[in-house]
Design a protein around this motif. Structure first.
Motif, PDB file in Angstrom:
ATOM      1  N   CYS A  93       0.833  -1.218   0.000  1.00 37.06           N
ATOM      2  CA  CYS A  93       0.000   0.000   0.000  1.00 37.06           C
ATOM      3  C   CYS A  93       0.862   1.259   0.000  1.00 37.06           C
ATOM      4  CB  CYS A  93      -0.922   0.000   1.229  1.00 37.06           C
ATOM      5  SG  CYS A  93      -2.206  -1.264   1.164  1.00 37.06           S
ATOM      6  N   GLY A  94       1.962   1.220   0.770  1.00 35.10           N
ATOM      7  CA  GLY A  94       2.893   2.342   0.775  1.00 35.10           C
ATOM      8  C   GLY A  94       3.497   2.580  -0.593  1.00 35.10           C
ATOM      9  N   GLY A  95       3.835   1.475  -1.277  1.00 36.68           N
ATOM     10  CA  GLY A  95       4.396   1.576  -2.619  1.00 36.68           C
ATOM     11  C   GLY A  95       3.402   2.125  -3.626  1.00 36.68           C
ATOM     12  N   VAL A  96       2.141   1.698  -3.520  1.00 30.95           N
ATOM     13  CA  VAL A  96       1.103   2.182  -4.430  1.00 30.95           C
ATOM     14  C   VAL A  96       0.817   3.662  -4.175  1.00 30.95           C
ATOM     15  CG1 VAL A  96      -1.350   1.986  -5.031  1.00 30.95           C
ATOM     16  CG2 VAL A  96       0.033  -0.072  -4.828  1.00 30.95           C
ATOM     17  N   ILE A  97       0.746   4.051  -2.894  1.00 30.39           N
ATOM     18  CA  ILE A  97       0.533   5.469  -2.562  1.00 30.39           C
ATOM     19  C   ILE A  97       1.700   6.315  -3.083  1.00 30.39           C
ATOM     20  CG2 ILE A  97       0.407   7.139  -0.646  1.00 30.39           C
ATOM     21  CD1 ILE A  97      -1.086   4.876   0.927  1.00 30.39           C
ATOM     22  N   GLY A  98       2.922   5.810  -2.875  1.00 33.16           N
ATOM     23  CA  GLY A  98       4.105   6.505  -3.382  1.00 33.16           C
ATOM     24  C   GLY A  98       4.086   6.631  -4.898  1.00 33.16           C
ATOM     25  N   ALA A  99       3.647   5.556  -5.570  1.00 34.49           N
ATOM     26  CA  ALA A  99       3.577   5.559  -7.036  1.00 34.49           C
ATOM     27  C   ALA A  99       2.547   6.564  -7.537  1.00 34.49           C
ATOM     28  CB  ALA A  99       3.232   4.152  -7.537  1.00 34.49           C
ATOM     29  N   LEU A 100       1.377   6.587  -6.908  1.00 31.16           N
ATOM     30  CA  LEU A 100       0.332   7.524  -7.316  1.00 31.16           C
ATOM     31  C   LEU A 100       0.770   8.974  -7.077  1.00 31.16           C
ATOM     32  CD1 LEU A 100      -2.835   5.663  -5.955  1.00 31.16           C
ATOM     33  CD2 LEU A 100      -2.117   5.847  -8.331  1.00 31.16           C
ATOM     34  N   ALA A 101       1.388   9.214  -5.913  1.00 25.54           N
ATOM     35  CA  ALA A 101       1.840  10.570  -5.584  1.00 25.54           C
ATOM     36  C   ALA A 101       2.927  11.029  -6.553  1.00 25.54           C
ATOM     37  CB  ALA A 101       2.360  10.605  -4.147  1.00 25.54           C
ATOM     38  N   CYS A 102       3.922  10.159  -6.782  1.00 23.57           N
ATOM     39  CA  CYS A 102       5.019  10.517  -7.696  1.00 23.57           C
ATOM     40  C   CYS A 102       4.532  10.660  -9.133  1.00 23.57           C
ATOM     41  CB  CYS A 102       6.130   9.470  -7.615  1.00 23.57           C
ATOM     42  SG  CYS A 102       7.117   9.589  -6.114  1.00 23.57           S
ATOM     43  N   GLY A 103       3.544   9.847  -9.496  1.00 28.85           N
ATOM     44  CA  GLY A 103       2.969   9.946 -10.836  1.00 28.85           C
ATOM     45  C   GLY A 103       2.298  11.294 -11.057  1.00 28.85           C
ATOM     46  N   PHE A 104       1.565  11.747 -10.032  1.00 26.46           N
ATOM     47  CA  PHE A 104       0.891  13.054 -10.141  1.00 26.46           C
ATOM     48  C   PHE A 104       1.897  14.202 -10.126  1.00 26.46           C
ATOM     49  CE2 PHE A 104      -3.047  10.762  -9.239  1.00 26.46           C
ATOM     50  CZ  PHE A 104      -3.939  11.454 -10.042  1.00 26.46           C
ATOM     51  N   ILE A 105       2.962  14.059  -9.313  1.00 30.44           N
ATOM     52  CA  ILE A 105       3.999  15.108  -9.293  1.00 30.44           C
ATOM     53  C   ILE A 105       4.709  15.163 -10.643  1.00 30.44           C
ATOM     54  CG2 ILE A 105       6.189  15.830  -8.258  1.00 30.44           C
ATOM     55  CD1 ILE A 105       5.159  14.505  -5.625  1.00 30.44           C
ATOM     56  N   ALA A 106       5.048  13.981 -11.188  1.00 30.04           N
ATOM     57  CA  ALA A 106       5.703  13.926 -12.504  1.00 30.04           C
ATOM     58  C   ALA A 106       4.800  14.536 -13.575  1.00 30.04           C
ATOM     59  CB  ALA A 106       6.044  12.479 -12.860  1.00 30.04           C
ATOM     60  N   GLY A 107       3.491  14.273 -13.456  1.00 35.79           N
ATOM     61  CA  GLY A 107       2.525  14.845 -14.404  1.00 35.79           C
ATOM     62  C   GLY A 107       2.489  16.359 -14.335  1.00 35.79           C
ATOM     63  N   LEU A 108       2.586  16.885 -13.112  1.00 37.65           N
ATOM     64  CA  LEU A 108       2.618  18.345 -12.937  1.00 37.65           C
ATOM     65  C   LEU A 108       3.901  18.941 -13.507  1.00 37.65           C
ATOM     66  CD1 LEU A 108       1.236  18.682  -9.284  1.00 37.65           C
ATOM     67  CD2 LEU A 108       0.078  19.391 -11.385  1.00 37.65           C
ATOM     68  N   VAL A 109       5.033  18.269 -13.248  1.00 41.91           N
ATOM     69  CA  VAL A 109       6.322  18.753 -13.753  1.00 41.91           C
ATOM     70  C   VAL A 109       6.327  18.782 -15.276  1.00 41.91           C
ATOM     71  CG1 VAL A 109       8.795  18.185 -13.934  1.00 41.91           C
ATOM     72  CG2 VAL A 109       7.631  18.011 -11.721  1.00 41.91           C
ATOM     73  N   LEU A 110       5.748  17.729 -15.883  1.00 41.34           N
ATOM     74  CA  LEU A 110       5.729  17.621 -17.348  1.00 41.34           C
ATOM     75  C   LEU A 110       4.524  18.330 -17.979  1.00 41.34           C
ATOM     76  CD1 LEU A 110       6.743  13.844 -17.609  1.00 41.34           C
ATOM     77  CD2 LEU A 110       8.184  15.814 -18.134  1.00 41.34           C
ATOM     78  N   ARG A 111       3.656  18.874 -17.116  1.00 32.66           N
ATOM     79  CA  ARG A 111       2.442  19.576 -17.566  1.00 32.66           C
ATOM     80  C   ARG A 111       1.560  18.680 -18.454  1.00 32.66           C
ATOM     81  NH1 ARG A 111       4.932  25.592 -19.029  1.00 32.66           N
ATOM     82  NH2 ARG A 111       5.684  26.043 -16.922  1.00 32.66           N
ATOM     83  N   LEU A 112       1.317  17.488 -17.954  1.00 33.49           N
ATOM     84  CA  LEU A 112       0.479  16.538 -18.686  1.00 33.49           C
ATOM     85  C   LEU A 112      -0.993  16.782 -18.363  1.00 33.49           C
ATOM     86  CD1 LEU A 112       2.478  13.227 -18.007  1.00 33.49           C
ATOM     87  CD2 LEU A 112       2.662  14.722 -20.000  1.00 33.49           C
ATOM     88  N   PRO A 113      -1.885  16.402 -19.271  1.00 33.76           N
ATOM     89  CA  PRO A 113      -3.326  16.489 -18.979  1.00 33.76           C
ATOM     90  C   PRO A 113      -3.673  15.559 -17.815  1.00 33.76           C
ATOM     91  CG  PRO A 113      -2.937  16.083 -21.316  1.00 33.76           C
ATOM     92  CD  PRO A 113      -1.627  15.922 -20.642  1.00 33.76           C
ATOM     93  N   TYR A 114      -4.804  15.808 -17.170  1.00 29.98           N
ATOM     94  CA  TYR A 114      -5.211  15.014 -16.005  1.00 29.98           C
ATOM     95  C   TYR A 114      -5.305  13.523 -16.332  1.00 29.98           C
ATOM     96  CZ  TYR A 114      -8.216  12.864 -12.512  1.00 29.98           C
ATOM     97  OH  TYR A 114      -8.724  12.012 -11.576  1.00 29.98           O
ATOM     98  N   SER A 115      -5.923  13.184 -17.465  1.00 25.23           N
ATOM     99  CA  SER A 115      -6.112  11.774 -17.832  1.00 25.23           C
ATOM    100  C   SER A 115      -4.772  11.071 -18.037  1.00 25.23           C
ATOM    101  CB  SER A 115      -6.965  11.652 -19.097  1.00 25.23           C
ATOM    102  OG  SER A 115      -6.375  12.373 -20.160  1.00 25.23           O
ATOM    103  N   GLU A 116      -3.809  11.777 -18.638  1.00 23.04           N
ATOM    104  CA  GLU A 116      -2.490  11.179 -18.872  1.00 23.04           C
ATOM    105  C   GLU A 116      -1.715  11.056 -17.563  1.00 23.04           C
ATOM    106  OE1 GLU A 116       1.112  11.307 -22.122  1.00 23.04           O
ATOM    107  OE2 GLU A 116      -0.129  13.095 -21.885  1.00 23.04           O
ATOM    108  N   THR A 117      -1.887  12.007 -16.677  1.00 21.96           N
ATOM    109  CA  THR A 117      -1.256  11.953 -15.355  1.00 21.96           C
ATOM    110  C   THR A 117      -1.771  10.741 -14.583  1.00 21.96           C
ATOM    111  OG1 THR A 117      -1.023  14.352 -15.278  1.00 21.96           O
ATOM    112  CG2 THR A 117      -0.934  13.196 -13.174  1.00 21.96           C
TER     113      THR A 117
END
Length: 388
Positions: A93-117
């Motif tokens: 669960c910690g790994g999945v939460i970390g993955a989701l959080a990092c995925g959203f941060i990476a999406g913000l850094v790359l300025r990806l659309p919400y669906s792609e994030t």
């Protein structure tokens, strides 16, 4: 004659895959690297020369990873595994939460659309521990506390990943059904636990049946039949075949005599066919597609961002959780690094997102790069951590 030669071409393919795997194995072992790195490199080399793995060769490769995880399960005991399953579940669960959080941060850094994030976050959550398990076996650490936590976390991670993929597809299609997702999750956990419990009760009937039926290598043969049938069922219900193989081995490990006989008999299959799977895993990466976009500035930024957050997501998420659960720094780091590899599950997730039109080709290619780097780097990192 040409047609007949084409039918039996798989024989040459398997010979080539195995020969190349062993050639690179010898090379990387001389460099002090884990053997599995050589297998993955062999797959990458085959991709470069345009080699295509046929259906029969893929089937043998699949048998390789199934028997390897089954063999790993035989080295455990159900009591020890279940004792650590609560911690393993929390680590997952910690790994999945970390993955989701990092995925959203990476999406913000790359300025990806919400669906792609969202698609990127779901892809990050998919762990493939087959490379980690093989490395731990090679290092003689397969029965360690860290190993049990990693495999247990992979079980939970697999089911959570199935739910996240359903959510991603539902949002993309505008038809999200929470009850269906919850039902699938519960069914998957129940199915896995049912295999462990039922296989624990198999040894006695098998011993009695072997006395009635004077069949050569009875225990090994009947176990292999059950193993393949369970793997088929797992794929049918969209679960990981290799984790159900582990569950069967785990259940049978309770009977010492039967476990020893089956383990001795199954090991030659592990030694011959397991390298084929890692060669196949290496060949999954389309280097031509990665190279085609590599020179563009956009891809380089995307790839570096996804590589960094891809590693951080599991190392921080799993290692921090392990530390909170009482693991020392070294053990927590081993668990975190062991959960980093991404392979076929992430590839399937990314391909689905690409198909649904919610992931760009740059992000997809960057995820392919993460597969390559994690497959080669993690075995090296684990060996270095244990060495120190």
């Amino acid at each position: 004659m040409n047609g007949e030669a084409a039918v039996f071409a798989w024989m040459l393919n398997i010979a080539l895959m195995l020969a190349l795997a062993k050639l690179f194995e010898a090379f990387v072992v001389r460099l002090g690297l884990p053997r599995v790195v050589g297998y993955v490199i062999a797959g990458l080399v085959l991709t470069i020369v345009g080699f295509k793995i046929d259906v029969v060769s893929y089937a043998f490769a699949l048998v390789g990873i199934i028997v390897m995880l089954f063999y790993a399960g035989l080295g455990e005991t159900t009591r020890e595994f279940m004792r650590g399953l609560k911690k393993a579940g929390l680590v997952a669960c910690g790994g999945v939460i970390g993955a989701l959080a990092c995925g959203f941060i990476a999406g913000l850094v790359l300025r990806l659309p919400y669906s792609e994030t969202l698609a990127l976050s779901v892809a990050f959550s998919a762990t493939s521990v087959s490379i980690t398990v093989k490395t731990l076996e090679e290092l003689g650490r397969l029965g360690s506390v860290e190993s049990r936590v990693i495999v247990g976390a992979a079980v939970v991670d697999d089911v959570l990943g199935l739910s996240l993929i359903s959510i991603m597809v539902g949002i993309a299609k505008g038809s999200l059904d929470p009850y269906s997702i919850l039902g699938t999750t519960i069914l998957a956990f129940a199915f896995w636990a049912g295999i462990v419990v039922s296989s624990e009760r198999m040894p006695k009937p098998l011993m009695k049946l072997s006395q009635l039926m004077k069949v050569e290598a009875f225990h090994l043969t009947i176990t292999f039949i059950i193993l393949i049938l369970l793997s088929y069922l797992a794929i049918y219900v969209k679960l990981s075949a290799i984790l159900l193989a582990y569950a069967l081995g785990l259940g049978l490990s309770s009977h010492y005599y039967l476990r020893r006989r089956i383990a001795t008999g199954i090991y030659p299959l592990v030694a011959i066919f397991t390298p084929l799977f890692f060669v196949y895993a290496g060949s999954l990466v389309n280097l031509e597609e990665v190279a085609r976009t590599f020179l563009t500035g956009t891809f380089i930024i995307t790839a570096i961002t996804i590589l960094v957050f891809g590693f951080i997501s599991k190392i921080l998420g799993c290692a921090l959780t392990a530390r909170l659960l009482g693991f020392d720094k070294k053990s927590a780091l081993i668990v975190g690094v062991g959960m980093v590899p991404r392979a076929e599950v992430m590839l399937v997730t990314a391909a689905m997102a690409l198909e649904l039109g919610i992931m760009s080709y740059h992000v997809y290619s960057a995820l392919l790069t993460l597969i390559i780097v994690s497959s080669i780097a993690v075995p090296i990192m684990l060996k270095k951590i244990y060495a120190h």
